[in-house]
Scaffold this active site. Structure first.
Site, PDB file in Angstrom:
ATOM      1  N   GLU A 109      18.888 -19.959  45.203  1.00 42.03           N
ATOM      2  CA  GLU A 109      18.878 -20.364  46.608  1.00 42.03           C
ATOM      3  C   GLU A 109      18.594 -19.199  47.563  1.00 42.03           C
ATOM      4  O   GLU A 109      17.880 -19.356  48.546  1.00 42.03           O
ATOM      5  CB  GLU A 109      20.209 -21.029  46.958  1.00 42.03           C
ATOM      6  CG  GLU A 109      20.203 -21.776  48.263  1.00 42.03           C
ATOM      7  CD  GLU A 109      19.288 -22.997  48.294  1.00 42.03           C
ATOM      8  OE1 GLU A 109      18.910 -23.389  49.410  1.00 42.03           O
ATOM      9  OE2 GLU A 109      18.948 -23.554  47.224  1.00 42.03           O
ATOM     10  N   HIS A 137      17.866   1.000  54.060  1.00 44.81           N
ATOM     11  CA  HIS A 137      18.009   1.698  52.787  1.00 44.81           C
ATOM     12  C   HIS A 137      19.459   1.581  52.348  1.00 44.81           C
ATOM     13  O   HIS A 137      20.371   1.781  53.141  1.00 44.81           O
ATOM     14  CB  HIS A 137      17.611   3.161  52.921  1.00 44.81           C
ATOM     15  CG  HIS A 137      17.845   3.945  51.678  1.00 44.81           C
ATOM     16  ND1 HIS A 137      17.372   3.531  50.444  1.00 44.81           N
ATOM     17  CD2 HIS A 137      18.514   5.093  51.450  1.00 44.81           C
ATOM     18  CE1 HIS A 137      17.737   4.409  49.529  1.00 44.81           C
ATOM     19  NE2 HIS A 137      18.448   5.363  50.117  1.00 44.81           N
ATOM     20  N   CYS A 166      16.690  10.691  51.831  1.00 42.71           N
ATOM     21  CA  CYS A 166      15.894   9.474  51.648  1.00 42.71           C
ATOM     22  C   CYS A 166      14.876   9.278  52.766  1.00 42.71           C
ATOM     23  O   CYS A 166      14.067   8.353  52.720  1.00 42.71           O
ATOM     24  CB  CYS A 166      16.814   8.259  51.580  1.00 42.71           C
ATOM     25  SG  CYS A 166      18.103   8.417  50.347  1.00 42.71           S
ATOM     26  N   HIS A 179      19.188   4.827  41.998  1.00 42.30           N
ATOM     27  CA  HIS A 179      19.320   5.319  43.377  1.00 42.30           C
ATOM     28  C   HIS A 179      19.665   4.213  44.366  1.00 42.30           C
ATOM     29  O   HIS A 179      20.661   4.296  45.057  1.00 42.30           O
ATOM     30  CB  HIS A 179      18.035   6.016  43.811  1.00 42.30           C
ATOM     31  CG  HIS A 179      18.093   6.552  45.195  1.00 42.30           C
ATOM     32  ND1 HIS A 179      18.561   7.812  45.482  1.00 42.30           N
ATOM     33  CD2 HIS A 179      17.766   5.991  46.377  1.00 42.30           C
ATOM     34  CE1 HIS A 179      18.523   7.998  46.793  1.00 42.30           C
ATOM     35  NE2 HIS A 179      18.036   6.913  47.358  1.00 42.30           N
ATOM     36  N   HIS A 201      22.355   2.145  48.928  1.00 45.44           N
ATOM     37  CA  HIS A 201      22.716   2.625  47.602  1.00 45.44           C
ATOM     38  C   HIS A 201      23.646   1.605  46.953  1.00 45.44           C
ATOM     39  O   HIS A 201      24.573   1.964  46.236  1.00 45.44           O
ATOM     40  CB  HIS A 201      23.399   3.998  47.682  1.00 45.44           C
ATOM     41  CG  HIS A 201      22.507   5.045  48.254  1.00 45.44           C
ATOM     42  ND1 HIS A 201      22.769   5.666  49.450  1.00 45.44           N
ATOM     43  CD2 HIS A 201      21.353   5.578  47.809  1.00 45.44           C
ATOM     44  CE1 HIS A 201      21.823   6.533  49.714  1.00 45.44           C
ATOM     45  NE2 HIS A 201      20.941   6.504  48.725  1.00 45.44           N
TER      46      HIS A 201
END
Length: 172
Positions: A70, A47, A28, A127, A49
Site C-alpha cells: 500500500e 537524507h 553527505c 550508510h 541514516h
C-alpha cells in the site's frame, strides 16, 4: 532536509528557518549537491541514516525491489508532475556500495541517478538513503513511505519472501 535555493542546497529544519551553508555542511553534502546537479527540477533532498534503509542495503544486491504494498502509493516517479506509483507497481531503488573515496562515490552516485531516470531515491549500502522531491514536503512524505517499505521489505527478505514477487492470484 536540504532545500535547493539560489542554485545551492542548504540544510533547514522543517520550520523553514534557513541555516547558512557553512553551518550545515556534513560529510553527505556532496551527494546532496550531486542530486541537485543531476536533478535540477528537484526542490529538496531528504537524507537519512535510517536503520531500515541501512538494513535493507545489506539484504539486497544492486537494487531494492518491492511490489504490492500500500505505501508504494506514497512514492512518486521523478520528473514532470512527479506522478504517483500505484500499489501494484514495481518500486525499484538503486543501491550503491559505500566507498571511502569521495570522488569515486560521487561519480558512481551521479551515474546511478542517470541510469534510473524515474527514481526519487538512492540507497547507499551501510550508510542510508537520499530522497529527492519537488519540495521538502514531498521529499519528506516519500522518505517516510520508503522507510516503511524498507522495513517491511527487510523483514520479508529475512523470512525468505521475495518482496518483488507478485502475490499468487493477483490480477495485476
Amino acid at each position: 532536509v536540504y532545500i535547493f535555493q539560489n542554485d545551492r542546497p542548504f540544510s533547514a529544519p522543517l520550520n523553514h528557518a534557513e541555516l547558512s551553508c557553512k553551518d550545515a555542511l556534513s560529510r553527505c553534502y556532496d551527494m546532496v549537491r550531486a542530486v541537485h546537479t543531476e536533478r535540477p527540477e528537484a526542490g529538496a533532498c531528504v537524507h537519512s541514516h535510517s536503520r531500515h534503509a541501512v538494513q535493507v542495503t545489506h539484504l539486497c544486491g544492486k537494487e531494492f525491489r518491492i511490489t504490492h504494498q500500500e505505501m508504494i502509493k506514497g512514492v512518486r516517479r521523478f520528473g514532470g508532475a512527479f506522478p504517483a506509483l500505484q500499489y501494484f507497481n514495481d518500486l525499484v531503488v538503486p543501491v550503491l556500495d559505500g566507498d571511502f573515496d569521495r570522488e569515486f562515490s560521487l561519480h558512481v552516485f551521479k551515474n546511478v541517478v542517470r541510469e534510473y531516470p524515474e527514481t526519487c531515491a538512492v540507497l547507499v549500502r551501510g550508510h542510508g538513503l537520499f530522497v529527492f522531491g519537488r519540495d521538502w514536503q514531498q521529499a519528506k512524505t516519500m522518505a517516510e513511505c520508503y522507510d516503511y517499505l524498507f522495513e517491511i521489505g527487510a523483514r520479508m527478505l529475512q523470512l525468505g519472501i521475495d518482496p518483488a514477487k507478485r502475490p499468487a492470484g493477483s490480477p495485476y
